[in-house]
Motif scaffolding. Structure first.
Motif, PDB file in Angstrom:
ATOM      1  N   ASN A  91       4.515   8.644  -4.736  1.00  0.00           N
ATOM      2  CA  ASN A  91       3.119   8.784  -4.314  1.00  0.00           C
ATOM      3  C   ASN A  91       2.864   8.306  -2.889  1.00  0.00           C
ATOM      4  O   ASN A  91       1.720   8.194  -2.462  1.00  0.00           O
ATOM      5  CB  ASN A  91       2.217   8.017  -5.282  1.00  0.00           C
ATOM      6  CG  ASN A  91       2.099   8.688  -6.632  1.00  0.00           C
ATOM      7  OD1 ASN A  91       1.324   9.629  -6.792  1.00  0.00           O
ATOM      8  ND2 ASN A  91       2.868   8.218  -7.605  1.00  0.00           N
ATOM      9  N   LYS A  92       3.966   8.008  -2.170  1.00  0.00           N
ATOM     10  CA  LYS A  92       3.862   7.511  -0.784  1.00  0.00           C
ATOM     11  C   LYS A  92       2.953   6.289  -0.684  1.00  0.00           C
ATOM     12  O   LYS A  92       2.167   6.142   0.257  1.00  0.00           O
ATOM     13  CB  LYS A  92       3.380   8.626   0.145  1.00  0.00           C
ATOM     14  CG  LYS A  92       4.345   9.801   0.238  1.00  0.00           C
ATOM     15  CD  LYS A  92       3.827  10.865   1.182  1.00  0.00           C
ATOM     16  CE  LYS A  92       4.894  11.937   1.465  1.00  0.00           C
ATOM     17  NZ  LYS A  92       5.448  12.563   0.259  1.00  0.00           N
ATOM     18  N   LEU A  93       3.076   5.403  -1.676  1.00  0.00           N
ATOM     19  CA  LEU A  93       2.292   4.165  -1.732  1.00  0.00           C
ATOM     20  C   LEU A  93       3.097   3.042  -1.091  1.00  0.00           C
ATOM     21  O   LEU A  93       4.139   2.640  -1.619  1.00  0.00           O
ATOM     22  CB  LEU A  93       1.960   3.825  -3.191  1.00  0.00           C
ATOM     23  CG  LEU A  93       1.309   2.466  -3.471  1.00  0.00           C
ATOM     24  CD1 LEU A  93       0.009   2.322  -2.701  1.00  0.00           C
ATOM     25  CD2 LEU A  93       1.079   2.297  -4.976  1.00  0.00           C
ATOM     26  N   ASP A 121      -4.246   1.593  -1.569  1.00  0.00           N
ATOM     27  CA  ASP A 121      -3.732   1.659  -0.205  1.00  0.00           C
ATOM     28  C   ASP A 121      -2.397   0.939  -0.057  1.00  0.00           C
ATOM     29  O   ASP A 121      -1.482   1.439   0.584  1.00  0.00           O
ATOM     30  CB  ASP A 121      -4.760   1.076   0.768  1.00  0.00           C
ATOM     31  CG  ASP A 121      -5.998   1.954   0.883  1.00  0.00           C
ATOM     32  OD1 ASP A 121      -5.841   3.183   0.979  1.00  0.00           O
ATOM     33  OD2 ASP A 121      -7.120   1.416   0.853  1.00  0.00           O
ATOM     34  N   ARG A 136     -14.133   4.699  -5.718  1.00  0.00           N
ATOM     35  CA  ARG A 136     -14.238   6.035  -5.131  1.00  0.00           C
ATOM     36  C   ARG A 136     -15.619   6.309  -4.559  1.00  0.00           C
ATOM     37  O   ARG A 136     -15.764   7.021  -3.561  1.00  0.00           O
ATOM     38  CB  ARG A 136     -13.888   7.076  -6.197  1.00  0.00           C
ATOM     39  CG  ARG A 136     -12.414   7.079  -6.595  1.00  0.00           C
ATOM     40  CD  ARG A 136     -12.172   7.872  -7.854  1.00  0.00           C
ATOM     41  NE  ARG A 136     -10.834   7.644  -8.370  1.00  0.00           N
ATOM     42  CZ  ARG A 136     -10.535   7.632  -9.667  1.00  0.00           C
ATOM     43  NH1 ARG A 136     -11.487   7.845 -10.575  1.00  0.00           N
ATOM     44  NH2 ARG A 136      -9.298   7.406 -10.055  1.00  0.00           N
ATOM     45  N   TYR A 170      -3.129   5.454 -11.225  1.00  0.00           N
ATOM     46  CA  TYR A 170      -3.999   5.129 -10.092  1.00  0.00           C
ATOM     47  C   TYR A 170      -3.270   4.962  -8.749  1.00  0.00           C
ATOM     48  O   TYR A 170      -3.899   4.559  -7.761  1.00  0.00           O
ATOM     49  CB  TYR A 170      -4.781   3.850 -10.392  1.00  0.00           C
ATOM     50  CG  TYR A 170      -5.667   3.968 -11.606  1.00  0.00           C
ATOM     51  CD1 TYR A 170      -6.748   4.844 -11.619  1.00  0.00           C
ATOM     52  CD2 TYR A 170      -5.414   3.214 -12.754  1.00  0.00           C
ATOM     53  CE1 TYR A 170      -7.554   4.963 -12.741  1.00  0.00           C
ATOM     54  CE2 TYR A 170      -6.227   3.328 -13.881  1.00  0.00           C
ATOM     55  CZ  TYR A 170      -7.289   4.204 -13.866  1.00  0.00           C
ATOM     56  OH  TYR A 170      -8.094   4.329 -14.976  1.00  0.00           O
ATOM     57  N   ALA A 171      -2.000   5.296  -8.685  1.00  0.00           N
ATOM     58  CA  ALA A 171      -1.229   5.062  -7.451  1.00  0.00           C
ATOM     59  C   ALA A 171      -1.895   5.679  -6.227  1.00  0.00           C
ATOM     60  O   ALA A 171      -1.893   5.088  -5.141  1.00  0.00           O
ATOM     61  CB  ALA A 171       0.195   5.591  -7.608  1.00  0.00           C
ATOM     62  N   ARG A 172      -2.484   6.842  -6.377  1.00  0.00           N
ATOM     63  CA  ARG A 172      -3.071   7.530  -5.222  1.00  0.00           C
ATOM     64  C   ARG A 172      -4.427   6.949  -4.812  1.00  0.00           C
ATOM     65  O   ARG A 172      -4.968   7.328  -3.770  1.00  0.00           O
ATOM     66  CB  ARG A 172      -3.184   9.021  -5.495  1.00  0.00           C
ATOM     67  CG  ARG A 172      -1.833   9.704  -5.563  1.00  0.00           C
ATOM     68  CD  ARG A 172      -1.934  11.210  -5.594  1.00  0.00           C
ATOM     69  NE  ARG A 172      -0.614  11.815  -5.628  1.00  0.00           N
ATOM     70  CZ  ARG A 172       0.117  12.099  -4.549  1.00  0.00           C
ATOM     71  NH1 ARG A 172      -0.360  11.798  -3.349  1.00  0.00           N
ATOM     72  NH2 ARG A 172       1.302  12.662  -4.664  1.00  0.00           N
ATOM     73  N   ASP A 173      -4.972   6.034  -5.614  1.00  0.00           N
ATOM     74  CA  ASP A 173      -6.237   5.379  -5.273  1.00  0.00           C
ATOM     75  C   ASP A 173      -6.018   4.049  -4.558  1.00  0.00           C
ATOM     76  O   ASP A 173      -6.971   3.406  -4.139  1.00  0.00           O
ATOM     77  CB  ASP A 173      -7.067   5.132  -6.540  1.00  0.00           C
ATOM     78  CG  ASP A 173      -7.564   6.426  -7.162  1.00  0.00           C
ATOM     79  OD1 ASP A 173      -8.409   7.086  -6.534  1.00  0.00           O
ATOM     80  OD2 ASP A 173      -7.111   6.774  -8.263  1.00  0.00           O
TER      81      ASP A 173
END
Length: 317
Positions: free
Chosen positions: A64-66, A34, A313, A29-32
């Protein structure tokens, strides 16, 4: 409230504790998310930090650029209240801690810091304010200065758990306040965070803190109490569902409090369970959206009903 006035752009931030289960959830879920808020750095009585970070999680977040806002906490020492009193009331140790935090953020390229000091003696209220003011002046605007604070429905400077936290003053020296609107019941059975409780907490918070600075702390776990008394056992969503299935219990969703519950008998003893699921999460997310808050801070990744991600989402832009 209507959708036209509701803030669907609020941040979706999650707390993180270094376990195998949480690491797996982060991978998925890293891309979900912020901002990730990991429980990684304990303080010492010398103003230094104990590094409890997880290298694998750092790799996933960076891949993931998190962005990461690590928690600086007082749980690394069994004498939490005494430790935090010693640190906050000493100008030299406070400055050393602030220097340690600044150095950490610079060397690790973190986005900011989340202060999570618990069991602070209420008489140290002035020193909490002083620390946050000094920290804010040192780090802002280059880094986000955030703090996790206990839920309150009124200002009571003498309250043993929340009295040290002055929302109004802290908000002047913080970019964000994560209001931990859960654990409504702990020593006795009841909802983890009924919708009425959360609403009362938010209703008070918005009188002291600008709405855009408020991150609503949301739970995604449950508790299992023995009816005869004692502290509860923490349950993930899945462990709660498995427990009900094991004992043939019927899960009921309480529409009034907006949370799921069931009871079961084990070894002749009755147990009472309350837990959060996607439906209760959705109800609280709606509240954050239509109160135009700045975002949510969810405790914690890996404990949640997987369906909450579909809710996020659908409801957040």
């Amino acid at each position: 409230m209507n959708d036209f006035n509701c803030n669907k752009f609020l941040e979706n931030n999650w707390y993180y504790v270094s376990t195998a289960q949480t690491l797996k959830a982060l991978e998925i879920y890293a891309r979900d998310i912020d901002f990730l808020i990991p429980f990684w750095y304990g303080i010492t009585d010398k103003g230094t930090l104990v590094d409890q970070s997880q290298f694998e999680a750092l790799l996933i977040a960076r891949r993931n650029k998190l962005p990461i806002i690590p928690i600086v906490h007082n749980f690394s020492n069994p004498k939490m209240a005494g430790l935090i009193h010693e640190v906050l009331t000493s100008p030299n140790i406070r400055q050393k801690l602030i220097f340690s935090i600044e150095t950490l953020l610079l060397t690790q390229n973190y986005a900011g810091v989340n202060i999570d000091f618990e069991f602070v003696p209420p008489e140290d209220r002035y020193y909490v304010n002083t620390f946050m003011e000094e920290l804010y002046h040192r780090l802002s605007p280059g880094f986000r200065v955030t703090i996790s604070v206990p839920a309150q429905v009124e200002d009571n400077p003498h309250h043993p758990f929340s009295g040290a936290f002055d929302y109004n003053t802290i908000s002047r020296f913080s970019d964000e306040l994560y209001i931990l609107a859960y654990d409504e019941h702990f020593s006795t059975p009841g909802p983890v965070a009924s919708i009425g409780f959360v609403r009362r907490v938010v209703d008070y918070a918005i009188t002291k803190i600008p709405r855009h600075k408020i991150k609503l702390g949301m739970a995604v776990y449950g508790y299992d109490w023995v009816e005869t008394g004692g502290m509860p056992r923490t349950l993930s969503f899945q462990s709660a569902v498995n427990l009900a299935r094991k004992y043939g219990a019927t899960i009921t969703y309480d529409d009034e409090v907006q949370e799921s519950t069931f009871t079961y008998i084990a070894d002749g003893v009755r147990h009472i369970v309350w837990f959060e699921d996607s439906r209760s999460f959705s109800a609280k997310l709606d509240l954050a959206i239509c109160y135009n808050l700045g975002g949510i801070g969810v405790w914690r990744l890996g404990l949640e009903d997987p369906e909450v991600w579909g809710v996020i989402r659908k409801k957040l832009v």
